[in-house]
Design an enzyme around this catalytic site. Structure first.
Site, PDB file in Angstrom:
ATOM      1  CG  HIS A  62      -0.294  -0.034   2.546  1.00 42.38           C
ATOM      2  ND1 HIS A  62       0.521   0.976   3.018  1.00 42.38           N
ATOM      3  CD2 HIS A  62      -0.331  -0.960   3.546  1.00 42.38           C
ATOM      4  CE1 HIS A  62       0.943   0.689   4.231  1.00 42.38           C
ATOM      5  NE2 HIS A  62       0.447  -0.494   4.575  1.00 42.38           N
TER       6      HIS A  62
ATOM      7  CB  CYS B 276       1.817  -3.557   4.915  1.00 44.90           C
ATOM      8  SG  CYS B 276       0.250  -4.071   5.679  1.00 44.90           S
TER       9      CYS B 276
END
Length: 249
Positions: free
Chosen positions: A157, A165
Protein backbone atom coordinates in the site's frame (compact mmCIF):
# COMPACT_ATOMS: atom_id res chain seq x y z
CA UNK A 1 41.14 33.31 36.71
CA UNK A 2 39.02 30.53 38.20
CA UNK A 3 36.10 31.63 36.05
CA UNK A 4 38.29 31.54 32.93
CA UNK A 5 39.58 28.09 33.90
CA UNK A 6 36.05 26.84 34.51
CA UNK A 7 34.94 28.24 31.15
CA UNK A 8 37.88 26.56 29.43
CA UNK A 9 37.03 23.21 31.04
CA UNK A 10 33.36 23.55 30.16
CA UNK A 11 34.17 24.44 26.55
CA UNK A 12 36.56 21.50 26.33
CA UNK A 13 33.93 19.15 27.67
CA UNK A 14 31.36 20.49 25.22
CA UNK A 15 33.78 20.03 22.34
CA UNK A 16 34.40 16.42 23.38
CA UNK A 17 30.68 15.74 23.54
CA UNK A 18 30.22 17.34 20.13
CA UNK A 19 32.79 14.95 18.66
CA UNK A 20 31.17 11.93 20.32
CA UNK A 21 27.57 12.93 19.58
CA UNK A 22 27.51 15.21 16.52
CA UNK A 23 24.32 17.20 16.07
CA UNK A 24 21.62 15.35 14.15
CA UNK A 25 20.48 17.14 11.00
CA UNK A 26 16.93 15.98 10.26
CA UNK A 27 16.42 14.65 6.74
CA UNK A 28 13.87 16.55 4.68
CA UNK A 29 10.50 14.89 4.72
CA UNK A 30 9.70 13.28 1.37
CA UNK A 31 6.49 14.16 -0.43
CA UNK A 32 4.67 10.98 0.52
CA UNK A 33 1.17 11.96 -0.48
CA UNK A 34 -0.16 12.41 -3.96
CA UNK A 35 -2.36 15.41 -4.73
CA UNK A 36 -4.77 13.08 -6.54
CA UNK A 37 -7.82 11.76 -4.74
CA UNK A 38 -10.16 9.01 -5.85
CA UNK A 39 -9.37 6.05 -8.06
CA UNK A 40 -10.98 7.68 -11.10
CA UNK A 41 -8.66 10.66 -10.91
CA UNK A 42 -5.68 8.38 -10.26
CA UNK A 43 -6.48 6.22 -13.29
CA UNK A 44 -6.96 9.26 -15.49
CA UNK A 45 -3.57 10.62 -14.48
CA UNK A 46 -1.52 7.41 -14.41
CA UNK A 47 -2.93 5.47 -17.37
CA UNK A 48 -1.55 7.65 -20.20
CA UNK A 49 1.79 7.99 -18.43
CA UNK A 50 2.10 4.24 -17.93
CA UNK A 51 1.03 3.46 -21.49
CA UNK A 52 3.64 5.81 -22.90
CA UNK A 53 6.41 4.46 -20.66
CA UNK A 54 5.49 0.85 -21.39
CA UNK A 55 5.34 1.48 -25.13
CA UNK A 56 8.94 2.68 -25.01
CA UNK A 57 9.86 -0.71 -23.53
CA UNK A 58 7.71 -2.64 -26.07
CA UNK A 59 5.26 -3.49 -23.31
CA UNK A 60 1.62 -2.56 -22.79
CA UNK A 61 -0.71 -1.79 -19.92
CA UNK A 62 -2.94 -4.78 -19.27
CA UNK A 63 -0.26 -7.38 -20.03
CA UNK A 64 0.14 -10.21 -17.51
CA UNK A 65 2.04 -8.85 -14.53
CA UNK A 66 4.40 -10.31 -11.95
CA UNK A 67 5.84 -8.73 -8.80
CA UNK A 68 8.99 -9.65 -6.90
CA UNK A 69 9.88 -8.20 -3.52
CA UNK A 70 13.35 -8.34 -1.96
CA UNK A 71 13.20 -7.43 1.70
CA UNK A 72 16.94 -7.01 2.27
CA UNK A 73 17.33 -4.63 -0.70
CA UNK A 74 14.00 -2.91 0.07
CA UNK A 75 12.91 -3.04 -3.55
CA UNK A 76 9.81 -4.10 -5.47
CA UNK A 77 10.18 -5.21 -9.08
CA UNK A 78 7.30 -4.85 -11.54
CA UNK A 79 7.50 -7.27 -14.48
CA UNK A 80 5.21 -7.43 -17.53
CA UNK A 81 4.89 -10.12 -20.15
CA UNK A 82 6.30 -9.10 -23.50
CA UNK A 83 4.70 -9.84 -26.88
CA UNK A 84 7.35 -12.53 -27.39
CA UNK A 85 6.29 -14.35 -24.24
CA UNK A 86 8.99 -13.87 -21.60
CA UNK A 87 8.49 -11.24 -18.93
CA UNK A 88 10.50 -8.01 -18.98
CA UNK A 89 11.34 -5.78 -16.04
CA UNK A 90 9.34 -2.59 -16.34
CA UNK A 91 10.34 -0.73 -13.18
CA UNK A 92 12.09 -1.21 -9.87
CA UNK A 93 10.64 0.72 -6.94
CA UNK A 94 12.28 1.38 -3.58
CA UNK A 95 10.12 0.11 -0.74
CA UNK A 96 9.48 3.11 1.47
CA UNK A 97 8.93 1.05 4.61
CA UNK A 98 8.54 -2.50 5.86
CA UNK A 99 8.70 -3.87 9.36
CA UNK A 100 10.50 -6.68 11.10
CA UNK A 101 13.71 -8.51 10.31
CA UNK A 102 14.65 -11.09 7.69
CA UNK A 103 12.42 -14.12 8.12
CA UNK A 104 8.76 -14.97 7.50
CA UNK A 105 5.71 -13.69 9.31
CA UNK A 106 4.65 -16.18 11.99
CA UNK A 107 1.74 -14.77 13.93
CA UNK A 108 -0.69 -11.90 14.23
CA UNK A 109 0.94 -8.88 15.82
CA UNK A 110 4.59 -9.86 15.30
CA UNK A 111 5.03 -6.89 12.91
CA UNK A 112 6.87 -9.06 10.42
CA UNK A 113 6.44 -8.46 6.69
CA UNK A 114 5.72 -11.82 5.02
CA UNK A 115 8.05 -13.86 2.86
CA UNK A 116 6.67 -16.44 0.45
CA UNK A 117 4.45 -16.82 -2.60
CA UNK A 118 1.18 -14.91 -2.79
CA UNK A 119 -1.61 -14.11 -5.27
CA UNK A 120 -3.46 -10.87 -5.82
CA UNK A 121 -6.87 -11.12 -7.48
CA UNK A 122 -9.57 -8.51 -8.05
CA UNK A 123 -11.07 -9.07 -4.60
CA UNK A 124 -7.71 -8.09 -3.07
CA UNK A 125 -7.77 -4.59 -4.56
CA UNK A 126 -8.83 -1.72 -2.31
CA UNK A 127 -9.05 1.64 -4.10
CA UNK A 128 -10.52 3.23 -0.96
CA UNK A 129 -7.72 2.20 1.38
CA UNK A 130 -6.82 4.46 4.29
CA UNK A 131 -3.25 4.11 2.98
CA UNK A 132 -4.06 5.76 -0.36
CA UNK A 133 -4.33 2.49 -2.34
CA UNK A 134 -3.68 -1.12 -1.39
CA UNK A 135 -3.88 -4.74 -2.43
CA UNK A 136 -3.95 -7.66 -0.03
CA UNK A 137 -1.24 -10.30 -0.46
CA UNK A 138 -3.49 -13.07 0.80
CA UNK A 139 -1.51 -13.98 3.90
CA UNK A 140 -1.80 -16.62 5.27
CA UNK A 141 -1.62 -18.75 2.13
CA UNK A 142 -1.99 -22.54 2.11
CA UNK A 143 1.64 -23.03 3.17
CA UNK A 144 1.33 -20.51 6.01
CA UNK A 145 -1.85 -22.14 7.26
CA UNK A 146 -0.22 -25.58 7.19
CA UNK A 147 2.54 -24.15 9.38
CA UNK A 148 0.03 -22.61 11.80
CA UNK A 149 0.98 -19.04 10.90
CA UNK A 150 -1.56 -16.33 11.57
CA UNK A 151 -2.07 -12.76 10.44
CA UNK A 152 -4.39 -10.60 8.41
CA UNK A 153 -4.48 -7.55 6.16
CA UNK A 154 -0.89 -7.92 4.97
CA UNK A 155 -0.75 -5.58 2.01
CA UNK A 156 1.25 -3.56 -0.43
CA UNK A 157 0.00 0.00 0.00
CA UNK A 158 0.94 3.67 0.02
CA UNK A 159 1.47 6.20 2.79
CA UNK A 160 4.96 4.87 3.71
CA UNK A 161 3.74 3.40 7.04
CA UNK A 162 4.19 -0.29 7.90
CA UNK A 163 3.26 -2.62 10.75
CA UNK A 164 3.80 -5.75 8.66
CA UNK A 165 2.97 -4.53 5.18
CA UNK A 166 5.17 -3.38 2.31
CA UNK A 167 4.58 0.36 2.14
CA UNK A 168 5.35 2.53 -0.87
CA UNK A 169 5.14 6.26 -1.45
CA UNK A 170 1.79 7.35 -2.85
CA UNK A 171 3.00 8.14 -6.40
CA UNK A 172 4.66 4.71 -6.59
CA UNK A 173 1.68 2.74 -5.33
CA UNK A 174 -0.44 4.54 -7.91
CA UNK A 175 1.70 3.16 -10.75
CA UNK A 176 1.84 -0.33 -9.25
CA UNK A 177 -1.86 -0.45 -8.40
CA UNK A 178 -3.05 0.77 -11.81
CA UNK A 179 -0.75 -1.76 -13.52
CA UNK A 180 -2.00 -4.65 -11.38
CA UNK A 181 -5.62 -3.57 -11.83
CA UNK A 182 -5.22 -3.34 -15.62
CA UNK A 183 -3.75 -6.84 -15.81
CA UNK A 184 -6.61 -8.29 -13.78
CA UNK A 185 -9.22 -6.42 -15.82
CA UNK A 186 -7.61 -7.79 -19.00
CA UNK A 187 -8.17 -11.36 -17.82
CA UNK A 188 -5.18 -12.37 -15.72
CA UNK A 189 -6.80 -14.41 -12.92
CA UNK A 190 -4.28 -13.28 -10.33
CA UNK A 191 -0.99 -11.41 -10.16
CA UNK A 192 1.70 -13.47 -8.43
CA UNK A 193 3.70 -11.65 -5.77
CA UNK A 194 6.84 -13.45 -4.65
CA UNK A 195 8.37 -11.96 -1.52
CA UNK A 196 11.97 -13.03 -0.91
CA UNK A 197 14.20 -12.15 2.04
CA UNK A 198 16.99 -11.45 -0.46
CA UNK A 199 18.10 -12.68 -3.88
CA UNK A 200 18.79 -16.35 -3.09
CA UNK A 201 21.88 -16.71 -5.23
CA UNK A 202 24.47 -19.33 -4.34
CA UNK A 203 26.72 -16.67 -2.82
CA UNK A 204 23.97 -15.11 -0.72
CA UNK A 205 22.64 -18.48 0.42
CA UNK A 206 26.15 -19.44 1.49
CA UNK A 207 26.17 -16.38 3.74
CA UNK A 208 22.88 -17.57 5.24
CA UNK A 209 24.37 -20.92 6.27
CA UNK A 210 23.47 -21.70 9.87
CA UNK A 211 20.73 -19.07 10.05
CA UNK A 212 17.55 -20.29 11.81
CA UNK A 213 15.58 -19.68 8.58
CA UNK A 214 18.11 -21.21 6.20
CA UNK A 215 15.99 -24.22 5.30
CA UNK A 216 12.92 -22.06 4.68
CA UNK A 217 14.87 -19.74 2.43
CA UNK A 218 16.19 -22.75 0.53
CA UNK A 219 12.56 -23.69 -0.19
CA UNK A 220 12.01 -20.27 -1.80
CA UNK A 221 15.18 -20.32 -3.90
CA UNK A 222 13.89 -22.63 -6.71
CA UNK A 223 11.19 -20.12 -7.65
CA UNK A 224 13.81 -17.41 -7.98
CA UNK A 225 16.10 -19.63 -10.05
CA UNK A 226 13.30 -20.85 -12.33
CA UNK A 227 12.22 -17.32 -13.16
CA UNK A 228 15.80 -16.17 -13.70
CA UNK A 229 16.25 -18.92 -16.30
CA UNK A 230 12.93 -18.67 -18.13
CA UNK A 231 11.67 -15.14 -17.38
CA UNK A 232 8.25 -16.67 -16.79
CA UNK A 233 6.71 -16.87 -13.29
CA UNK A 234 6.84 -20.48 -12.12
CA UNK A 235 3.81 -22.43 -11.02
CA UNK A 236 3.62 -22.65 -7.22
CA UNK A 237 1.60 -25.23 -5.35
CA UNK A 238 1.55 -26.50 -1.78
CA UNK A 239 1.65 -30.18 -0.88
CA UNK A 240 1.11 -30.77 2.81
CA UNK A 241 3.51 -28.21 4.26
CA UNK A 242 5.92 -27.82 1.33
CA UNK A 243 6.15 -25.42 -1.59
CA UNK A 244 6.30 -27.20 -4.94
CA UNK A 245 7.84 -25.14 -7.73
CA UNK A 246 7.48 -26.12 -11.36
CA UNK A 247 8.18 -24.22 -14.60
CA UNK A 248 5.33 -22.31 -16.20
CA UNK A 249 3.49 -24.38 -18.79
Amino acid sequence: MRRLLALFVACGAFAWLALQYPPQIPAPKPDLRSPRTGIGEIRAYQTPKLRAAMAEADLHLGAPTYIRIFKEEKILELWLQSEAGPYALFRTYPICNHSGALGPKLKEGDRQSPEGFYRVDKAALNPNSSYHLSFNLGFPNAYDRAKGRTGSYLMVHGDCVSVGCYAMTDPMIEEIYVTVEAALNAGQPFVPVHAFPFRPTEARMARAAGHPWESYWQSLAPAYGTFEQSRRPPHISVQRDRYIVSPAS
